[in-house]
Every structure is written in C-alpha cells, then in structure tokens.
Scaffold this motif. Sequence first.
Motif, PDB file in Angstrom:
ATOM      1  N   SER A  39       0.835  -1.207   0.000  1.00 20.23           N
ATOM      2  CA  SER A  39       0.000   0.000   0.000  1.00 20.23           C
ATOM      3  C   SER A  39       0.870   1.258   0.000  1.00 20.23           C
ATOM      4  CB  SER A  39      -0.955  -0.002   1.195  1.00 20.23           C
ATOM      5  OG  SER A  39      -0.236  -0.037   2.414  1.00 20.23           O
ATOM      6  N   ASN A  40       1.971   1.233   0.720  1.00 19.42           N
ATOM      7  CA  ASN A  40       2.885   2.375   0.702  1.00 19.42           C
ATOM      8  C   ASN A  40       3.545   2.550  -0.661  1.00 19.42           C
ATOM      9  OD1 ASN A  40       2.369   3.073   3.350  1.00 19.42           O
ATOM     10  ND2 ASN A  40       4.144   2.006   4.169  1.00 19.42           N
ATOM     11  N   VAL A  41       3.880   1.435  -1.294  1.00 18.63           N
ATOM     12  CA  VAL A  41       4.477   1.491  -2.633  1.00 18.63           C
ATOM     13  C   VAL A  41       3.482   2.090  -3.617  1.00 18.63           C
ATOM     14  CG1 VAL A  41       5.379   0.118  -4.553  1.00 18.63           C
ATOM     15  CG2 VAL A  41       6.065  -0.424  -2.210  1.00 18.63           C
ATOM     16  N   GLU A  42       2.228   1.630  -3.562  1.00 16.04           N
ATOM     17  CA  GLU A  42       1.199   2.133  -4.485  1.00 16.04           C
ATOM     18  C   GLU A  42       0.914   3.617  -4.250  1.00 16.04           C
ATOM     19  OE1 GLU A  42      -0.158   0.589  -7.171  1.00 16.04           O
ATOM     20  OE2 GLU A  42       1.261  -0.998  -6.702  1.00 16.04           O
ATOM     21  N   ILE A  76       3.681   1.973 -17.543  1.00 18.00           N
ATOM     22  CA  ILE A  76       4.553   2.904 -16.814  1.00 18.00           C
ATOM     23  C   ILE A  76       4.529   2.549 -15.328  1.00 18.00           C
ATOM     24  CG2 ILE A  76       4.911   5.312 -16.144  1.00 18.00           C
ATOM     25  CD1 ILE A  76       3.694   6.066 -18.909  1.00 18.00           C
ATOM     26  N   LYS A  77       3.335   2.284 -14.788  1.00 18.31           N
ATOM     27  CA  LYS A  77       3.231   1.903 -13.379  1.00 18.31           C
ATOM     28  C   LYS A  77       4.008   0.625 -13.095  1.00 18.31           C
ATOM     29  CE  LYS A  77      -1.022   3.906 -11.623  1.00 18.31           C
ATOM     30  NZ  LYS A  77      -2.294   3.606 -10.940  1.00 18.31           N
ATOM     31  N   ASP A  78       3.869  -0.355 -13.978  1.00 20.86           N
ATOM     32  CA  ASP A  78       4.595  -1.620 -13.789  1.00 20.86           C
ATOM     33  C   ASP A  78       6.100  -1.384 -13.789  1.00 20.86           C
ATOM     34  OD1 ASP A  78       2.313  -3.145 -13.555  1.00 20.86           O
ATOM     35  OD2 ASP A  78       2.303  -3.776 -15.654  1.00 20.86           O
ATOM     36  N   ASP A  79       6.566  -0.499 -14.681  1.00 24.31           N
ATOM     37  CA  ASP A  79       7.995  -0.209 -14.750  1.00 24.31           C
ATOM     38  C   ASP A  79       8.490   0.510 -13.495  1.00 24.31           C
ATOM     39  OD1 ASP A  79       8.099  -1.333 -17.260  1.00 24.31           O
ATOM     40  OD2 ASP A  79       8.168   0.576 -18.327  1.00 24.31           O
ATOM     41  N   PHE A  80       7.700   1.418 -12.965  1.00 24.77           N
ATOM     42  CA  PHE A  80       8.124   2.232 -11.832  1.00 24.77           C
ATOM     43  C   PHE A  80       7.954   1.534 -10.492  1.00 24.77           C
ATOM     44  CE2 PHE A  80       7.313   6.511 -14.122  1.00 24.77           C
ATOM     45  CZ  PHE A  80       8.484   6.346 -14.829  1.00 24.77           C
ATOM     46  N   ARG A  81       7.028   0.577 -10.399  1.00 25.08           N
ATOM     47  CA  ARG A  81       6.696  -0.048  -9.115  1.00 25.08           C
ATOM     48  C   ARG A  81       7.926  -0.641  -8.426  1.00 25.08           C
ATOM     49  NH1 ARG A  81       2.566  -2.444 -10.796  1.00 25.08           N
ATOM     50  NH2 ARG A  81       1.056  -0.954 -10.002  1.00 25.08           N
ATOM     51  N   GLU A  82       8.680  -1.433  -9.140  1.00 29.48           N
ATOM     52  CA  GLU A  82       9.878  -2.071  -8.553  1.00 29.48           C
ATOM     53  C   GLU A  82      10.908  -1.022  -8.142  1.00 29.48           C
ATOM     54  OE1 GLU A  82      12.414  -5.642  -7.937  1.00 29.48           O
ATOM     55  OE2 GLU A  82      10.429  -5.649  -8.832  1.00 29.48           O
ATOM     56  N   MET A  83      11.072  -0.014  -8.992  1.00 30.16           N
ATOM     57  CA  MET A  83      12.037   1.033  -8.692  1.00 30.16           C
ATOM     58  C   MET A  83      11.647   1.788  -7.412  1.00 30.16           C
ATOM     59  SD  MET A  83      13.032   4.394 -10.920  1.00 30.16           S
ATOM     60  CE  MET A  83      11.358   4.972 -10.765  1.00 30.16           C
ATOM     61  N   ARG A 134       9.724   0.645  -4.969  1.00 27.53           N
ATOM     62  CA  ARG A 134       9.895  -0.272  -3.840  1.00 27.53           C
ATOM     63  C   ARG A 134      11.358  -0.290  -3.397  1.00 27.53           C
ATOM     64  NH1 ARG A 134       7.940  -4.453  -6.001  1.00 27.53           N
ATOM     65  NH2 ARG A 134       5.864  -4.270  -5.159  1.00 27.53           N
ATOM     66  N   ASP A 135      12.257  -0.378  -4.379  1.00 30.75           N
ATOM     67  CA  ASP A 135      13.679  -0.397  -4.061  1.00 30.75           C
ATOM     68  C   ASP A 135      14.124   0.903  -3.387  1.00 30.75           C
ATOM     69  OD1 ASP A 135      13.787  -2.898  -5.160  1.00 30.75           O
ATOM     70  OD2 ASP A 135      14.818  -2.283  -7.008  1.00 30.75           O
ATOM     71  N   GLN A 136      13.611   2.028  -3.883  1.00 28.51           N
ATOM     72  CA  GLN A 136      13.974   3.309  -3.282  1.00 28.51           C
ATOM     73  C   GLN A 136      13.466   3.402  -1.848  1.00 28.51           C
ATOM     74  OE1 GLN A 136      12.359   6.145  -6.057  1.00 28.51           O
ATOM     75  NE2 GLN A 136      14.148   6.052  -7.399  1.00 28.51           N
ATOM     76  N   MET A 137      12.262   2.883  -1.613  1.00 26.20           N
ATOM     77  CA  MET A 137      11.721   2.917  -0.251  1.00 26.20           C
ATOM     78  C   MET A 137      12.530   2.004   0.675  1.00 26.20           C
ATOM     79  SD  MET A 137       7.646   3.065  -1.094  1.00 26.20           S
ATOM     80  CE  MET A 137       7.111   3.330   0.597  1.00 26.20           C
ATOM     81  N   LEU A 138      12.958   0.869   0.175  1.00 26.64           N
ATOM     82  CA  LEU A 138      13.785  -0.040   0.990  1.00 26.64           C
ATOM     83  C   LEU A 138      15.124   0.590   1.351  1.00 26.64           C
ATOM     84  CD1 LEU A 138      13.182  -3.518  -0.682  1.00 26.64           C
ATOM     85  CD2 LEU A 138      12.737  -2.905   1.701  1.00 26.64           C
TER      86      LEU A 138
END
Length: 140
Positions: free
Chosen positions: A91-94, A125-132, A134-138
Amino acid sequence: MNRIVKRVIYSVILLFHLFPGVNAQEYIIDRVVAVVGDFTILQSDIEQQYLQYRAQGQSVPDMKCLILKEFLEEKLLLNQAKIDSIEVSESNVELQLDQRLKYFINQIGSQEELEAYFNKTILQIKDDFREMIRDQMLTK
C-alpha cells in the motif's frame, strides 16, 4: 520426449542455415552493466531513469554516469536491506507510485502526453516504476 528434443534442435539448426546473416549480437535486447550482490543493473534501467530525469527537466553533463553511480549505491543498500530482512508494504508502494505519476503528469501536461513521452500506457509505466519505487523505499 526424445523425439521432440531432436525436432527442436533440428529446427534451430535449420533456422541458422536458412538465415546465415542472422547473428545473435545484432539483436541485443538489454545488457547487464553491473552486478551488486544478487542485484543487476541493466542498460534499460539507466535509460529509463535518464528519461525520468529528462521529464523532470533535469539535465547535467555525464548524466548517465551519475545515474549508474546512483544505481550502484542503491543496489548496495538493497543488498544490505535484504540481509537485514527489511520490508515495505504494498500500500505504501502504491501510494508513492500514484504520487510520483501525478507529479510527472503535472510536469508534462497530461496523462496522454506522459504515455507518448515514454511510449507506453499508464499501466505499463506503473509496472515499470513499481519495482524502482519499492527499491527506493527499501534503501531509505
């Protein structure tokens, strides 16, 4: 089963004989630029980040080198986060993803212009950015 394997091998060999000019090196889809722990940095990752910075109006000399440096630092932190078992909620990632896309849309003008800029639909675009994201938040 053995018969199917033989047919596949024969088909591949036949394909290379029918098209002798076809070379695997001519069709590079992506390439690994760096590896940090279990993480890889691809050329497409750098290009995508470059497009994001350009969409934000940022431009500096050797921008792609700076992007690579950022990715290396991020992957080092991600590797440590993996070792430490750190997680972020979906939810935070979204939420972060939606905020980032709204920012880009405001910068570019409209959702259609954003899709044209990246040559992708908003869902891609959302699919491409989602992982990025998540990684930035981690890493934070």
